[in-house]
Design an enzyme around this catalytic site. Structure first.
Site, PDB file in Angstrom:
ATOM      1  N   GLU A 188      -5.662  11.467  -4.372  1.00 19.03           N
ATOM      2  CA  GLU A 188      -4.615  10.753  -3.625  1.00 19.03           C
ATOM      3  C   GLU A 188      -3.208  11.243  -3.942  1.00 19.03           C
ATOM      4  OE1 GLU A 188      -7.134   9.149  -5.133  1.00 19.03           O
ATOM      5  OE2 GLU A 188      -8.166   8.101  -3.509  1.00 19.03           O
ATOM      6  N   HIS A 257     -10.371  -3.483  -6.548  1.00 23.28           N
ATOM      7  CA  HIS A 257     -10.462  -3.175  -5.119  1.00 23.28           C
ATOM      8  C   HIS A 257      -9.989  -4.329  -4.238  1.00 23.28           C
ATOM      9  CE1 HIS A 257     -12.960   0.082  -6.661  1.00 23.28           C
ATOM     10  NE2 HIS A 257     -12.986   0.626  -5.460  1.00 23.28           N
TER      11      HIS A 257
END
Lengths: 454, 332
Positions: A188, A257
């Site tokens: 990322e 998450h």
């Protein structure tokens, strides 16, 4: 003609220092870069170098002198040819055209005045509608914008051959090919920097994060590179990029998450932040985001992906940023939310209606810019407000809305504003604990009863 | 002057007088600019952080000699030299250092944050290593558009230890991006010597794992840098993907203006200045090769002094930005 050597500032904060030691004496020939003296600052002893070449004429401050103010002459040097060839003074430069008037982002502190919200509809009356999931709406928005503008491309993990981790990009690889639908390695930080760099060079990337939790790996590129460069470059270097992906809790995916980043990104000047609830908003706002010249954070929600809504059946429609949507009108209280928080807000309003309490429900839709006027106008009508969001309570969007209402509509309030938020804990895994951690419509109902003194 | 280790001019074929004079002039412009910036900092006219490029001039001047119109460049906060070398106006750079309206960013960026769309200079970045993926992104845009432009992504030996550099190496090689990764190895990451920060010293070999060709080059020799740059640029333009150049160089000044530089000896710095100085090197080539006389070079010195004095004067007389500028350029 002798040139004065001045006591230098040798740190961002230095105002005075000690001239610890001279390394030259009168009559010495000095050249550029030669060390003239040692100077003690508040932090360190620094070597002070000559800039001009010449002969030291005099030392004006004895070594060992403390408290020598910055810019005090400490020596003079005879510079070769200086008297003979003074530099020509440049012509004064004309001032540029005055900059446009400031537009403060924060709410204005003002006396209570009636605020009229502009509640124009998002599409013309009588427009045919079709049912569509949020997932389909997002995919359509990207496909339409990629067909419209060749500089738009989609990049991210599993967006291509896998057809999207959450199937948002389904079919786009077939339609646009691997040049414009680009699978990345799981990296990322790196691919966000690459996408931002390509936006500096004029492309319009849509960068999908598999979830916004993973964008924390790339937060420096989002904030320091994407959001700040326009300002740091004095308006020269824009960054037209959309960062999108699911945000917040899904179901039982644990603490790493499930984070809702709405308040984080909404804090950053230089970003625009969108958090849609309905499919029509998802489509119209994503198309606006892709056309926008700024970095846009587009916060989706996995639970909403599969929900169906009525979407206008138009070849092209967009929804402007900074315009809230009033989902239902009411008299007794204003419930304001955004994203998945709207599920709880609407559910609560239904329950309240059954008990005879009329709630006005507002979806902010964009968190930067925020449509303050629609909210304030509503609070001036209902005199009560409850905010609803999934994120944590400290430094929440609700906190900011409360402060704004207090500044702009204090005299209209009949009760303190209550912020309904997620609980102040990391997201637990156990099904019962996760339910407790999330905001619920029952909590919204209880808050409304409190502010309406029922 | 002590004898130098670098190759003599005769080893470098086909270097014209004009070229040598051009490099001399460009390197001298950077040096004098930086000396003046140091002086203005000392007078309190420049604030905050100010990282000088003195000593490293041959790297950027040698590489710029290989660039063509449309090629892009991006670097860290030690950026003044890169801006001057790509043709940005010294007045606009100096006025940005003093935080004035006439600066490249209208006074809102400062020493570390300047940009020029016209000259394809993409900053000026303050977070160590962040410019590396950004630079690959600039190259991505050129590849996307299908032209043969290249991007020079400059970073230091310190940044070479950042993880995002290797994420970028992987994708740049995978996607064959036309980017030259220029590692300016000045041997110190702020105050930490390379041997104390870096497990294997040959940074140019770190692309091997990704299949990226790399080479080390004497960064104090502008002709050697140019020759290596030509190899790198040719590979990129031919679509062969990225290339790593590690330029072995040295900064004479501290990391920033407030660095007392106690991590190295005065003798070490002086030895580099005396034996390896890039400007003296070209000066010697010009004089011994009878390409220029002392008077020719003095004339160049005078020209540059005038340019620098004009820039300094402009940077003092340009007004501070209007208060309204606080609120502009946040978004478009």
């Amino acid at each position: 003609m002798a040139t004065e050597i001045l006591m230098p500032a040798l740190s961002p904060t230095m105002e005075e220092g000690t001239l610890a030691k001279w390394l030259v004496k009168p009559g010495d020939q000095v050249k550029s870069g030669q060390i003239l003296a040692e100077i003690e600052t508040d932090k360190a002893t620094m070597e002070f170098e000559a800039v001009d070449e010449g002969v030291i004429e005099a030392l004006l401050v004895a070594e060992g002198t403390a408290g020598v103010k910055v810019n005090t002459p400490i020596a003079t040097v005879l510079v070769e040819g200086e008297a003979a060839a003074p530099a020509a003074a440049p012509a004064p430069v004309a001032a540029p055209a005055p900059a446009e008037k400031p537009t403060p982002v924060a709410a204005k502190a003002a006396a209570p005045v009636a605020v009229v919200a502009t509640a124009s509809p998002d599409w013309p009356e009588g427009t045919p509608m079709k049912a569509m999931t949020v997932r389909e709406a997002l995919r359509e928005a990207m496909a339409e914008e990629m067909a419209r503008d060749e500089t738009v491309y989609l990049m991210g993990e599993e967006v291509g051959e896998y057809q999207g981790a959450y199937k948002i990009s389904q079919g786009l690889l077939d339609q646009f090919g691997p040049r414009r639908v680009i699978d990345t390695p799981i990296t990322e930080h790196g691919f966000t920097g690459i996408a931002v760099g390509s936006a500096f060079a004029g492309l319009r990337p849509i960068l999908e994060f598999m979830t916004f939790n993973f964008a924390m790996q790339a937060i420096d590129q989002i904030i320091n590179s994407a959001a700040k460069t326009l300002y740091m470059s004095g308006g020269q270097m824009g960054c037209p990029i959309v960062f999108r992906g699911p945000n917040g809790a899904a179901a039982r995916v644990g603490a790493q998450h499930s984070h809702d980043y709405a308040a984080w990104y909404a804090q950053i000047p230089g970003l625009k932040v969108v958090m849609p609830y309905s499919a029509a908003d998802a489509k119209g706002l994503l198309k606006t985001a892709i056309r926008d010249g700024n970095p846009v954070i587009f916060l989706e929600n996995e639970i909403l992906y599969g929900r169906s809504f009525e979407v206008p059946d138009l070849p092209d429609f967009t929804i402007p940023f900074g315009k809230a949507k009033i989902w239902r009108e009411g008299e007794d209280v204003t419930i304001v939310s955004f994203g998945i928080g709207m599920v709880h807000a609407i559910e609560a309003a239904d329950k309240l209606a059954a008990e005879g309490i009329s709630a006005e429900v507002i979806d902010l839709r964009t968190l930067r810019p925020i449509d303050y006027d629609t909210l304030i106008a509503s609070v001036q009508k209902t005199n009560r407000c409850v905010t609803v969001e999934e994120g944590w309570p400290v430094g929440s969007i609700g906190n900011h809305l409360s402060a704004t209402i207090m500044e702009r509509a204090f005299d209209y309030l009949d009760a303190p504003v209550i912020n309904c938020t997620g609980k102040d804990v990391p997201m637990p895994y156990a099904a019962n604990l996760e339910k407790l951690a999330l905001v619920t419509s029952d909590e919204v109902v209880a808050a409304v009863k409190k502010v309406t003194y029922r | 002057m002590a004898s130098r280790k670098t190759a003599a001019a005769s080893d470098k074929p086909n270097i014209s007088r004009e070229e040598l004079l051009k490099y001399y002039r460009e390197m001298l412009l950077i040096r004098r600019f930086e000396e003046k910036a140091g002086q203005l900092y000392g007078m309190g006219l420049i604030g905050g952080f100010c990282h000088l490029y003195i000593g490293q001039e041959a790297v950027v001047v040698g590489l710029e000699a290989t660039a063509k119109e449309g090629d892009k460049r991006i670097t860290s906060y030690r950026d003044h030299g890169h801006m001057l070398a790509c043709g940005m106006d010294p007045k606009g750079v100096m006025a940005e250092l003093t935080g004035r309206e006439g600066g490249y960013s209208g006074g809102k960026g400062g020493s570390m944050h300047m940009f020029s769309k016209e000259k394809h200079f993409y900053g000026g970045h303050g977070i160590v290593g962040a410019q590396v993926p950004l630079g690959a992104g600039l190259a991505f845009a050129d590849k996307y558009r299908g032209n043969d432009n290249v991007t020079f992504a400059y970073f230091g030996d310190g940044a070479a230890n950042q993880g995002q550099v290797y994420e970028t190496f992987n994708m740049a090689a995978l996607w064959r991006l036309p980017v030259v990764f220029v590692i300016e190895n000045n041997q110190y990451a702020m105050g930490t010597a390379q041997r104390r920060s870096t497990s294997s010293p040959d940074i140019h070999t770190r692309g091997t794992a990704f299949g990226i060709k790399g080479e080390a080059v004497d960064g104090m020799d502008v002709l050697a840098v140019k020759a290596a740059g030509e190899r790198a640029v040719a590979a990129c333009r031919a679509g062969k993907g990225p290339y790593i150049l590690e330029a072995m160089t040295y900064r004479y000044r501290g990391h920033s203006m407030s660095d007392p530089a106690k991590y190295r000896s005065r003798e070490e710095v002086q030895k580099m200045r005396d034996e390896r100085d890039a400007i003296e090197h070209v000066r010697e080539l010009l004089l011994t090769g009878a390409h220029a006389t002392d008077d020719d070079l003095k004339a160049i010195d005078r020209d540059i002094k005038a340019i620098i004095n004009e820039a300094a004067e402009f940077s003092k007389t340009s007004p501070e930005p209007d208060a309204s500028a606080l609120w502009t350029d946040v978004t478009v």
